[in-house]
Every structure is written in structure tokens, then in C-alpha cells.
Design a protein around this motif. Structure first.
Motif, short mmCIF file in Angstrom:
data_model
loop_
_atom_site.label_atom_id
_atom_site.label_comp_id
_atom_site.label_asym_id
_atom_site.label_seq_id
_atom_site.Cartn_x
_atom_site.Cartn_y
_atom_site.Cartn_z
N VAL A 116 0.79 -1.01 0.14
CA VAL A 116 -0.12 0.08 0.04
C VAL A 116 0.70 1.15 0.05
O VAL A 116 2.00 1.18 0.33
N PRO A 117 0.32 2.27 -0.58
CA PRO A 117 1.18 3.28 -0.34
C PRO A 117 1.87 3.58 1.15
O PRO A 117 1.09 3.58 2.02
N GLY A 118 3.06 4.34 0.97
CA GLY A 118 3.83 4.68 1.96
C GLY A 118 4.90 3.49 2.46
O GLY A 118 5.89 3.49 3.28
N PHE A 119 5.05 2.51 1.75
CA PHE A 119 5.95 1.31 1.84
C PHE A 119 6.76 1.24 0.66
O PHE A 119 6.07 0.99 -0.31
N GLU A 120 8.01 0.86 0.69
CA GLU A 120 8.77 0.30 -0.40
C GLU A 120 8.59 -0.95 -0.46
O GLU A 120 7.99 -1.72 0.41
N LYS A 121 8.77 -1.52 -1.74
CA LYS A 121 8.64 -2.83 -2.30
C LYS A 121 9.00 -3.87 -1.26
O LYS A 121 8.62 -4.88 -0.95
N ARG A 122 10.49 -3.65 -0.72
CA ARG A 122 11.14 -4.40 0.20
C ARG A 122 10.48 -4.68 1.41
O ARG A 122 10.69 -5.61 2.12
N GLU A 123 9.27 -3.90 1.64
CA GLU A 123 8.66 -3.90 2.90
C GLU A 123 7.38 -4.52 2.96
O GLU A 123 6.84 -4.54 3.92
N TYR A 124 6.95 -4.97 1.83
CA TYR A 124 5.64 -5.63 1.58
C TYR A 124 5.54 -6.95 2.44
O TYR A 124 4.60 -7.08 2.58
N VAL A 125 6.39 -7.70 2.58
CA VAL A 125 6.27 -9.09 3.04
C VAL A 125 5.55 -9.82 2.20
O VAL A 125 6.26 -10.88 1.63
N THR A 126 4.28 -9.83 1.77
CA THR A 126 3.58 -10.28 0.85
C THR A 126 2.69 -9.23 0.06
O THR A 126 2.67 -8.00 0.46
N GLU A 127 2.18 -9.75 -1.02
CA GLU A 127 1.21 -8.89 -1.83
C GLU A 127 0.04 -9.47 -2.17
O GLU A 127 -0.11 -10.66 -2.60
N LEU A 128 -1.19 -8.69 -2.02
CA LEU A 128 -2.56 -9.19 -2.39
C LEU A 128 -2.79 -9.52 -3.89
O LEU A 128 -2.11 -8.93 -4.80
N GLY A 129 -3.23 -10.87 -3.94
CA GLY A 129 -3.39 -11.23 -5.48
C GLY A 129 -2.37 -12.36 -5.92
O GLY A 129 -2.36 -12.64 -7.10
N GLU A 130 -1.25 -12.29 -5.16
CA GLU A 130 -0.14 -13.08 -5.76
C GLU A 130 -0.14 -14.58 -5.24
O GLU A 130 0.65 -15.39 -5.64
N GLY A 131 -1.18 -14.96 -4.20
CA GLY A 131 -1.31 -16.52 -4.19
C GLY A 131 -0.99 -16.83 -2.72
O GLY A 131 -0.71 -15.65 -1.83
N ALA A 132 -1.02 -17.76 -2.21
CA ALA A 132 -0.92 -18.22 -0.90
C ALA A 132 0.43 -18.14 -0.72
O ALA A 132 1.59 -18.43 -1.31
N ALA A 133 0.99 -17.50 0.63
CA ALA A 133 2.16 -17.28 1.09
C ALA A 133 2.79 -18.54 2.18
O ALA A 133 2.11 -18.93 3.16
N ILE A 134 3.81 -19.09 1.37
CA ILE A 134 4.49 -20.27 1.95
C ILE A 134 5.21 -19.54 3.16
O ILE A 134 6.39 -18.94 2.62
N LYS A 135 5.46 -19.88 4.34
CA LYS A 135 6.20 -19.24 5.30
C LYS A 135 7.53 -19.83 5.29
O LYS A 135 7.85 -20.76 5.73
N LEU A 136 8.45 -19.12 5.40
CA LEU A 136 9.93 -19.40 5.58
C LEU A 136 10.52 -18.99 7.04
O LEU A 136 11.06 -19.87 7.66
#
Length: 352
Positions: free
Chosen positions: A238-258
């Protein structure tokens, strides 16, 4: 125009809107038991309130799938002379989002509506306007006189946020998407599981928001061979964050936790989750969460060493009343969990 999800949205809405703070998950537990009972061989509730529903497999090998039922809320600590309620948080609220919110106070005699008020800004001086809000400053106004409040509200009564669940565009948004969307995923996976090769325990856990307490107890009681936790995770896309701070993105699928701050998932487990996702064409991404813990850790610190994995649903605005998850990510998570369980034979060696 809002999308039409391919899953049973009405159940997800019901779960999200049902109230249940840590240690008092009764209403949610009732829904979970009702929905799981027709699809499992056995269902029980332990002394803490965890719901354990078991689907017997053809081997002694057992897998636990865990998703916590509790939502963040408050407990009433005091009723002041003017009838306002002081509260103590149950879970981690961001106090910046609490002002001017509607709440429900759950008392022995029934539910009461209330508001967390906010003074009009033009009545505040500069210091008051710039003051950082604190959770301990929250006061709840029930719109009743002090005597009436004293009669109806007692210390120990519970408070939840009053917000409905809606589809906004392609997102499901509501006050307890964390973690009812994962409880919903667990129920959907149980419905789709037929004649598993291994025994699967579908566990809806309690008190995650105050220290993973239900999962810690469950890890000892069940002593599984493999544990998979389900939870939401940060999506700062969302606005206010750099891409490296996203952690995950909506619409990109299930997140497999590392990893998160409580656990490093077993490499062989998250690699096989990835293999299943790739083989089935299920959209997925990887989660490296710098802060925050999940039930995954409860199974890595109880009853000895256990291989653990986790699947997370990317969610914007966590720990607010407008938590938002993408319908396609929910579908992907249900699909990945179901496919993984369906392919588990008990013969995979997850040891390092």
C-alpha cells in the motif's frame, strides 16, 4: 463491482463476524464444531478450548493442521463514576485506529453497544493533538447513565470491535479476518479430504493472540509427526511502503512461510509445499515476516522436535477493523492445503 468468490463466502462472513477474544472463543467454537462434525470421524474440545477434529487415515502417521479462533479485543477493568469503561487489551491493538470506533460489550445479561469516543479536534490544544495515543487511554461510552452501567457491566466483561464483513472489489474485509479466514480454510480442507493416507487432526486453537498458548498445549497432547499452521500475514503493498517492506502482496497467491519472529519453518516442509503448489499450478509466494509469531512455533517447542510448516493468507491492515484479504489468495490457500494433505503419505522424510 464486487466479485463472486468460488468458496462459501457466507460461512467466512459468519466466522468473521462471530465474536471470540482470547480465552473466550465460545461462540466461534460452536460454529467450528457445527461445520466440522459432518466431515470428520471424531471431534472433541480440550480443557483450554481447542477444537480437535480427527479424520482417521490408513497409517499411524499423523498431521496436525492448526488455525487460531481468537480475535483481538478487550477486557473491562473498571467502571468509573461517570459510567465510562476502562479496559485492558487482549492482543496487540494499534491504538491509532481505535478512536471513534463502535464496540460490543459482552456482559452476563447480554450484549451492549458502545463507542470509543474521540474529542473534536478543535477543542484540543497543539500538545493534545500531537500526543501519541495509548491503548490504556481507551474509554468506552455506552450511552447510559452511570448507575445503569454499574448494574449491567462488571470487571471481566469482554469487548469486541463492531464491524461487519464485506466484499470490497476483489477483497474480503472485516474486523476478524485474522484469523477466521484461516479457520474457514481449515474447514474447507476438511470438507475436501477423503480417505487420507495419514491421520489428520484439524485443530482450531485458542489464545494465539496472547502467546500461542493453545498451540503449545496442543503440541504436547497430540504429539504429531508433522504440523502445518494457518494464519494471516502482513501485506504492506500500500502507499507509504517500499517494495522490500511488503512481506507479501495481495493477489499473488498463498504465502508459504519461511520464517517469522517465533519460528523458522522446516526447510523440507516448505520445499514440499512449494513443489505441490508448482505441480498443481497453485499461485504462491514466500513469506519472510520480520516481526510477529504464529501457532507454528507452538509445535516446535512442545513434546520434542517436530517438522513444521505454515501457509499464510496475505492480509492488509492487520489488527484493525478493516483487515483485507484477496479472494484469489483465499482460494489458493484452500487449494494448496487440500493438495498437500491429499499427497501426504507419511513416507516423506522431513528430518534434516
Amino acid at each position: 463491482m464486487a466479485v463472486e468468490p468460488d468458496f462459501e463466502y457466507d460461512l467466512l462472513k459468519r466466522l468473521s463476524e462471530t465474536c471470540g477474544v482470547p480465552g473466550y472463543e465460545d461462540r466461534v467454537r460452536e460454529v467450528v464444531r457445527e461445520e466440522l462434525t459432518p466431515h470428520v470421524d471424531e471431534i472433541r474440545t480440550d480443557a483450554m478450548g481447542n477444537v480437535i477434529s480427527t479424520l482417521e487415515g490408513d497409517s499411524d502417521y499423523s498431521v496436525v493442521v492448526a488455525a487460531h479462533m481468537d480475535e483481538i479485543g478487550f477486557m473491562v477493568t473498571h467502571v468509573d463514576d461517570d459510567g465510562f469503561l476502562a479496559v485492558d487489551p487482549l492482543g496487540g491493538f494499534d491504538p491509532r485506529v481505535l478512536k471513534a470506533q463502535r464496540v460490543t460489550v459482552h456482559t452476563q445479561s447480554g450484549d451492549l453497544s458502545g463507542v470509543i469516543g474521540s474529542p473534536p479536534p478543535h477543542t484540543l490544544d497543539e500538545e493534545e493533538r500531537e500526543r501519541t495515543p495509548k491503548t490504556e487511554d481507551v474509554r468506552i461510552d455506552l450511552g447510559l447513565d452511570a448507575e445503569d452501567v454499574e448494574e449491567r457491566v462488571s470487571p471481566g466483561d469482554l469487548v469486541t470491535m463492531d464491524q461487519g464483513t464485506e466484499i470490497v472489489g476483489e477483497h474480503v474485509t472485516g474486523k476478524a479476518i485474522d484469523n477466521r479466514v484461516s479457520v474457514f480454510t481449515l474447514i474447507e480442507a476438511a470438507r475436501r479430504s477423503e480417505s487420507p493416507a495419514v491421520t489428520v487432526h484439524f485443530a482450531a486453537t485458542v489464545q494465539e493472540e496472547v502467546g500461542l498458548r493453545g498451540a503449545h498445549a496442543l503440541g504436547v497432547d497430540l504429539d504429531p509427526d508433522l504440523a502445518i499452521a494457518l494464519d494471516t500475514t502482513v501485506a504492506n503493498d500500500v502507499p507509504g511502503f517500499e517494495k522490500r517492506e511488503y512481506v507479501t502482496e495481495l493477489g499473488e497467491g498463498a504465502a508459504i512461510k519461511l520464517k517469522d519472529s517465533s519460528v523458522i519453518t522446516s526447510p523440507k516442509v516448505h520445499r514440499r509445499l512449494t513443489e505441490v503448489a508448482e505441480e498443481r499450478g497453485i499461485s504462491h509466494q514466500f513469506e519472510v515476516l520480520p516481526a510477529g509469531g504464529t501457532d507454528t512455533a507452538g509445535f516446535q517447542t512442545s513434546a520434542g522436535a517436530k517438522p513444521v510448516g505454515a501457509i499464510s493468507i496475505p492480509t492488509r491492515y492487520l489488527h484493525t477493523v478493516t483487515e483485507s484479504a484477496h479472494v484469489e489468495d483465499i482460494e489458493a490457500t484452500i487449494g494448496l492445503l487440500s493438495a498437500f494433505l491429499g499427497s501426504e503419505t507419511g513416507e516423506f522424510d522431513y528430518r534434516l
